[in-house]
Design an enzyme around this catalytic site. Structure first.
Site, short mmCIF file in Angstrom:
data_model
loop_
_atom_site.label_atom_id
_atom_site.label_comp_id
_atom_site.label_asym_id
_atom_site.label_seq_id
_atom_site.Cartn_x
_atom_site.Cartn_y
_atom_site.Cartn_z
N LYS A 72 131.09 -42.21 -11.77
CA LYS A 72 130.64 -41.98 -10.41
C LYS A 72 131.26 -40.79 -9.70
CE LYS A 72 127.76 -45.29 -10.40
NZ LYS A 72 126.34 -44.92 -10.48
N PRO B 153 137.02 -43.40 -13.98
CA PRO B 153 135.81 -42.87 -14.62
C PRO B 153 134.91 -43.91 -15.26
CG PRO B 153 137.73 -42.45 -15.98
CD PRO B 153 138.25 -43.02 -14.70
N TYR C 64 124.61 -48.55 -11.46
CA TYR C 64 124.84 -47.55 -12.49
C TYR C 64 123.90 -46.36 -12.34
CZ TYR C 64 126.15 -45.83 -17.14
OH TYR C 64 126.62 -45.08 -18.18
N TYR D 188 129.96 -49.00 -23.69
CA TYR D 188 131.21 -49.35 -23.02
C TYR D 188 131.74 -50.62 -23.69
CZ TYR D 188 129.97 -46.24 -19.11
OH TYR D 188 129.64 -45.16 -18.32
N HIS E 121 118.46 -41.28 -20.49
CA HIS E 121 118.74 -42.61 -21.04
C HIS E 121 118.10 -43.69 -20.17
CE1 HIS E 121 122.56 -41.45 -23.54
NE2 HIS E 121 121.49 -40.76 -23.85
#
Length: 411
Positions: A299, A295, A387, A204, A74
């Site tokens: 990570k 979560p 990220y 998200y 991604h």
């Protein structure tokens, strides 16, 4: 019965298995003790997002053949606030870094297959570690039970990769240990659904009814989550309610969430936890045995692999050059990354979840944070850099043990 190895590893999760395989590539012997059956270890559903650093370590271990074929790479991630979406271009903002979707379950299967193919005795399943002693000497011992008999594994070093509830962290004297803990006032209800993902990248979503996440495990399997109350049980969430909430919380104009059979449901509490030091004598902790993150930032697995990589490098320095510098600095080196990742995970969690204990003032701050991401490339860059994974320099260059016991080892 007593037997010997160079590195005794407690726990056949990603960190323990990866450490064993990395050591094997350099001719260092190890034995992994796992208290659960192999079938259980290979069926546990966990994280599914791999940072580039994690992929690089797996490649170093020779464990990426299937990941390269089946992993979903991604370039971006989508954040949504009450239906208004903002895409963060990870590759553009980080100079080409990406993330890979490949389930932790599959990582574990790959590593187990590698280790057992090379040495059938390198992993002992249903082997419960019961005590660790001799950590302040040159030959620590792990006592364990296996097939109804008591055994002792004598080794140069012990790697505690046995998770939050394992015995390794308890082997560090309580008066030397400091813990930090935060429990969030909500949980995640997660599902695996037999339906192709409705998105090419993770979504998200903050919604006034609560958080939701659309992830995936493969082109045919979707992984989705909704925020739920800490008192909720699975009985409170029939399939129809789950899909209705996902449709609402993830929804935006012109987009449809595909539904399908739900294969699995779980409820996960949300917490942050750090224990220092991550070492005592010849014991070194890695992964959930030393720290847990919520979560939201994906990570947990990646922090465990970062610990493992640092420990592997430090052990190689000791075995190959007789230097204890990196082992002495293990806690300090890991903690630089651990606290940065804790801050990022906490930020993402606070920004994306509805918290009924907070005021309307805090709700306006949440909206302001999202608006900043939409309108500031600099703000989006900070999210993107965290990220995709912190640079390796976050765990290097430390010359002293700032947080834990400093120990000098002798080759």
């Amino acid at each position: 019965m007593n037997h010997h190895t160079q590195v005794g590893i407690i726990g056949a999760g990603p960190s323990g298995l990866l450490l064993a395989q990395l050591l094997h590539t350099q001719g260092i012997n190890s034995v992994v003790l796992e208290n659960r059956p192999r079938q259980r270890v290979e069926s546990r559903q966990r994280a599914g997002l791999l940072e580039q650093n994690t992929v690089d370590r797996l490649r170093q271990a020779g464990a990426t053949d299937r990941l390269d074929r089946e992993g979903l790479v991604h370039d971006g991630v989508i954040l949504s606030y009450n239906g208004h979406r903002h895409r963060i271009d990870l590759a553009h903002l980080t100079g080409g870094s990406r993330v890979t979707i490949y389930a932790q379950t599959e990582v574990v299967k790959d590593l187990i297959q590698l280790r057992l193919h090379e040495d059938e005795q390198s992993i002992l399943f249903e082997a419960e570690a019961t005590a660790i002693d001799g950590l302040d000497g040159y030959a620590p011992a792990i006592h364990y039970t296996h097939q109804g008999e008591n055994h002792t594994l004598i080794c140069d070093f012990v790697a505690g990769c046995d998770g939050f509830h394992g015995i390794a962290r308890q082997a560090i004297p309580a008066h030397l240990t400091t813990t930090y803990d935060k429990v969030y006032p909500y949980c995640w209800l997660g599902i695996l659904a037999k339906v192709p993902p409705s998105t090419d990248e993770l979504i998200y979503a903050y919604h006034d009814r609560g958080f939701a996440l659309h992830s995936m495990r493969s082109p045919e399997i979707s992984r989705l989550y909704v925020q739920c109350d800490v008192t909720d049980t699975l009985d409170d969430w029939p399939d129809e309610r789950i899909w209705a909430e996902l449709q609402l919380r993830l929804g935006t104009a012109g987009w449809t969430l595909a539904e399908g059979p739900i294969l699995e449901k779980t409820i996960t509490p949300m917490r942050s936890f750090v224990s220092e030091p991550m070492q005592f004598g010849r014991l070194f902790l890695a992964g959930d045995s030393a720290h847990i993150v919520p979560p939201t930032g994906a990570k947990g697995l990646n922090m465990a692999v970062a610990d493992t990589g640092y420990l592997f490098d430090a052990l190689m320095r000791w075995y190959q050059a007789g230097s204890s510098l990196e082992l002495d600095a293990y806690t300090a080196g890991c903690m630089r990354r651990v606290w940065r990742v804790q801050e990022f995970s906490n930020f993402m969690t606070d920004m994306l979840h509805r918290d009924s204990t907070k005021s309307s003032f805090d709700a306006h701050l949440q909206a302001s944070r999202f608006n900043q991401l939409v309108n500031s490339e600099a703000a989006s860059t900070v999210i993107a850099e965290n990220y995709v994974g912190l640079a390796a320099s976050w765990a290097t260059g430390v010359t002293g043990s700032e947080h834990g016991q400093s120990t000098t080892f002798h080759a």
